[in-house]
Design an enzyme around this catalytic site. Structure first.
Site, short mmCIF file in Angstrom:
data_model
loop_
_atom_site.label_atom_id
_atom_site.label_comp_id
_atom_site.label_asym_id
_atom_site.label_seq_id
_atom_site.Cartn_x
_atom_site.Cartn_y
_atom_site.Cartn_z
N SER A 71 43.01 25.00 -13.30
CA SER A 71 42.83 24.14 -12.14
C SER A 71 44.15 23.62 -11.61
O SER A 71 45.17 23.62 -12.28
CB SER A 71 41.94 22.96 -12.51
OG SER A 71 42.65 22.13 -13.43
N LYS A 72 44.06 23.16 -10.41
CA LYS A 72 45.21 22.69 -9.65
C LYS A 72 45.92 21.52 -10.34
O LYS A 72 47.13 21.38 -10.24
CB LYS A 72 44.68 22.20 -8.30
CG LYS A 72 45.57 22.50 -7.12
CD LYS A 72 44.83 22.08 -5.87
CE LYS A 72 45.61 22.46 -4.62
NZ LYS A 72 44.81 22.28 -3.42
N ARG A 73 45.14 20.70 -11.01
CA ARG A 73 45.69 19.48 -11.59
C ARG A 73 46.73 19.75 -12.67
O ARG A 73 47.54 18.90 -12.98
CB ARG A 73 44.56 18.62 -12.18
CG ARG A 73 43.63 18.05 -11.15
CD ARG A 73 42.95 16.79 -11.66
NE ARG A 73 43.89 15.67 -11.71
CZ ARG A 73 44.15 14.86 -10.68
NH1 ARG A 73 43.55 15.05 -9.55
NH2 ARG A 73 45.01 13.87 -10.81
#
Length: 486
Positions: free
Chosen positions: A256-258
Site C-alpha cells: 500500500s501507498k502508506r
RNA sequence: GCCCCCAUCGUCUAGAGGCCUAGGACACGAGCUUUUCAAGCUUGUAACACCGGUUCGAAUCCGGUUGGGGGCACCA
C-alpha cells in the site's frame, strides 16, 4: 476444460490515476502468458465508478505500460474486433444482458433505499450474523414492480442467488476452491446510476471479448463465486481462472501507498530502468526453476509458464530491486548509458553546459562500477562537470597535512611539463615527484584527489586527471592550495 | 464476527517421498585485491511454524493447532 481455440487474456485496470506495481505484475504475467502462447493481450478500461474517475488516467496508464515495454493488441486507441474496450462506452450492452437475466428470474429489481440496506446491515452485525441482502424485493408483485419503474423509483438490479448450492472455482494456481452459496450476497449488478458493477461488467466483457484466461490478483478470489454464478446464469462457458499471490509491504500486509512507493511512475521518476522493475516484479511470485535471475523481457516471454507461479504473497523488497537495477545497468553498453546521462544532464543545473561525447564516455566508464542509477553519476561525481566548491572536512583532517600544499605545488609543476598526457603519464609524473620529495606516493595521491574532486572516494586518480585534463587539474590543485587551510 | 487463501534463511525463492548434513539470489560479516571509494573474487552467519498421522523413509502426502494475509459496498 474450455473450447477457446486461441489464448486471449486481458489487463483490466480502473483509471484511478496511476499504475500500481501490483497492477504492473498482473499486467506482466498476462502479457508474458499471451506472448508465450501466441495469444492476444487485451487492455480494457474498467471505468464504471464515475466517482473515482481521474482525468488523464487512461493516457497515463497507456504511457506507463509502454514505458514498461508491454504493447497490447486490442484496447483503447487500438483496433480490435471486440470493442469498445472502455466500459463506460458499453452501457447498453450491460443493460440488455441484465434484461435477459431479469426475464429469466435470475436477477431482480431492488427498490430498497440505501438507508434500509445499511440498517439491515447494522442489525445483522449486531446479531453477529452474515451481512447480506434479505431478498425483500425478490418477492415484489410484478404489477408493483411495473408501477415503481413507471414512477421512476430509484432502483438497482440484483443477482438472485440460489440457496444451498456449492459453488466451485477451479483455479490453476490454487486448485479447487469451494464456496457455500448461502454465504454469498445477492450482488448488485446494475447500480442506481445505470452503470454496471465490476462483477457484471467483467463477466460480460470477458465473455464477449472471448477471454480464455482470467489472470488477476488474489483479492478477487472471494468474489469469484459470484462470477461463476453469473456465467452459469447466462449459460456461458467459464474462462480459466488464475489468482496471483499478493505483493506485500515489509510488514506483510497488502502493498500500500502508506508504506512507500507503489506507483510505477514513482520508480520511473526515481531513475529505475524499466527492465529492472519488470524483471524484479516478474520474480515476485514466479520463478523459472533455474538459478538465472537476470532476464530481459524477451527472455521472460520465452521461459514464462503459469505453472511456475506460486501461492504465497511476496514482500516488495527495494534493496533487491536496487541490485537488479545495478545488474541491468551494467548490461547496458556505454552508448546507451551516455544517452541516458545526457537526458539527466539536460534536466540538471548543467543543462546549459556542453560536454563532448568523448568526455561523457570516459566519465561513464569510470563511474559504472560505482553506481546503481545513471543519475548518480551527476549526484556522486559532480566534479566531472564543475570544479568543487567545498572540500570534505573529514577528508581534509585525515589527508591534508602540513606539507601537503608544498608537495602539491611541486606536483603541479611536474604536471605542467607534460605534453598531451595520458593516464600513465600522470602516474609517472606523480611517482617522479614523490621520489624527488622523498615521500611515499600516498602522501600525494590523497591530496590531489581531494583537490580535484572535493571528496575522498571515486574512480582511479589517474583516470580523473585524464578526464579533467592537464589545465583544469592544475587549476584545481592551485585553487585547493589556496582554499584549504588547516 | 463470517468466508477464503497462504506457511522453507531477515527478504525473494529452489525443493513435486530417499539426490537435503536443505541449493541460489539480495542484504549482512570476514578475507583477498586496490596507497581512495566502489566493483570483482573467496568465504561465513542464517530457514523447513508446531503437533499428530501415513510410510522402511517426509521440507515434500493427510489431519489439526498456531501464525500471517485477503475478502465480506450501488469501489474496482
Amino acid at each position: 476444460m474450455n473450447n477457446y481455440n486461441q489464448i486471449r487474456v486481458r489487463f483490466a485496470p480502473s483509471p484511478t490515476g496511476y499504475l500500481h506495481v501490483g497492477g504492473l505484475r498482473t499486467a506482466l504475467y498476462n502479457y508474458l502468458f499471451a506472448r508465450k502462447n501466441n495469444g492476444v493481450f487485451v487492455l480494457r478500461i474498467e471505468d464504471t465508478d464515475r466517482a473515482r474517475y481521474v482525468e488523464g488516467a487512461v493516457e497515463n496508464l497507456i504511457d506507463t505500460l509502454h514505458w514498461c515495454g508491454f504493447d497490447y493488441d486490442e484496447g483503447p486507441q487500438k483496433n480490435g474486433s471486440f470493442g469498445p474496450y472502455t466500459q463506460s462506452e458499453r452501457l447498453e450492452i450491460y443493460k440488455s444482458y441484465t434484461q435477459t437475466l431479469i426475464e429469466q428470474k435470475k436477477a431482480y429489481y431492488c427498490f430498497c433505499t440505501q438507508e434500509r440496506i445499511s440498517e439491515l446491515r447494522t442489525a445483522q452485525e449486531n446479531l453477529k450474523q452474515q451481512t447480506k441482502y434479505d431478498k425483500l424485493c425478490l418477492h415484489l408483485d410484478h404489477n408493483v414492480i411495473a408501477q415503481k419503474l413507471k414512477d421512476g423509483v430509484p432502483h438497482v438490479v440484483r443477482l438472485n442467488i440460489e440457496a444451498d448450492k456449492k459453488v466451485v472455482v477451479e483455479d490453476i494456481i490454487r486448485g479447487r476452491v469451494e464456496f457455500d452459496s448461502n454465504l454469498i450476497d445477492d450482488q448488485v449488478l446494475l447500480k442506481g446510476d445505470g452503470y454496471p458493477t465490476y462483477h457484471l461488467a467483467n463477466v460480460i466483457d470477458d465473455h464477449l471479448m472471448k477471454i480464455s484466461h482470467v489472470i488477476r490478483g488474489e483479492e478477487w478470489l472471494p468474489s469469484t463465486p459470484k462470477h461463476v454464478l453469473l456465467y452459469d446464469a447466462f449459460g456461458w462457458e467459464k474462462p480459466v481462472f488464475a489468482h496471483l499471490p499478493l505483493l506485500l509491504n515489509p510488514d506483510k500486509s497488502k502493498l500500500s501507498k502508506r508504506q512507500g512507493d507503489v506507483a510505477v511512475e514513482d520508480y520511473r521518476a526515481k531513475g529505475y530502468l524499466p527492465e529492472s522493475l519488470v524483471n524484479f516484479v516478474a520474480l515476485l511470485g514466479w520463478n523459472p526453476g533455474t538459478e538465472q535471475e537476470i532476464f530481459s523481457l524477451d527472455e521472460l516471454i520465452n521461459i514464462f509458464s503459469i505453472e511456475g507461479v506460486n501461492k504465497s504473497g511476496a514482500v516488495f523488497n527495494i534493496e533487491k530491486l536496487n541490485a537488479f537495477n545495478f545488474e541491468h545497468l551494467r548490461k547496458k553498453n556505454d552508448t546507451e548509458v551516455v544517452r541516458i546521462l545526457k537526458e539527466y544532464l539536460a534536466k540538471s543545473k548543467f543543462a546549459d553546459h556542453k560536454f563532448d561525447d568523448d568526455k561523457l564516455f570516459l566519465i561513464v566508464e569510470a563511474m559504472r562500477p560505482r553506481i546503481s542509477f545513471v543519475k548518480e553519476i551527476i549526484e556522486n561525481s559532480s566534479y566531472f562537470f564543475e570544479s568543487p566548491e567545498s572540500y570534505d572536512q573529514e577528508v581534509i583532517q585525515k589527508r591534508w597535512k602540513d606539507d601537503t600544499s608544498e608537495n602539491l605545488k611541486s606536483l603541479a609543476e611536474e604536471f605542467s611539463k607534460l605534453l598531451n598526457p595520458k593516464k600513465e603519464d600522470y602516474e609517472t609524473a606523480l611517482h617522479k615527484t614523490a621520489e624527488l620529495l622523498n615521500i611515499g606516493n600516498g602522501k600525494l595521491i590523497h591530496g590531489v584527489r581531494l583537490a580535484l574532486s572535493g571528496v575522498g572516494g571515486g574512480p582511479g586518480l589517474y583516470e580523473i586527471l585524464f578526464i579533467l585534463g592537464k589545465e583544469e587539474s592544475i587549476r584545481r590543485i592551485e585553487k585547493a592550495i589556496e582554499k584549504i587551510r588547516i
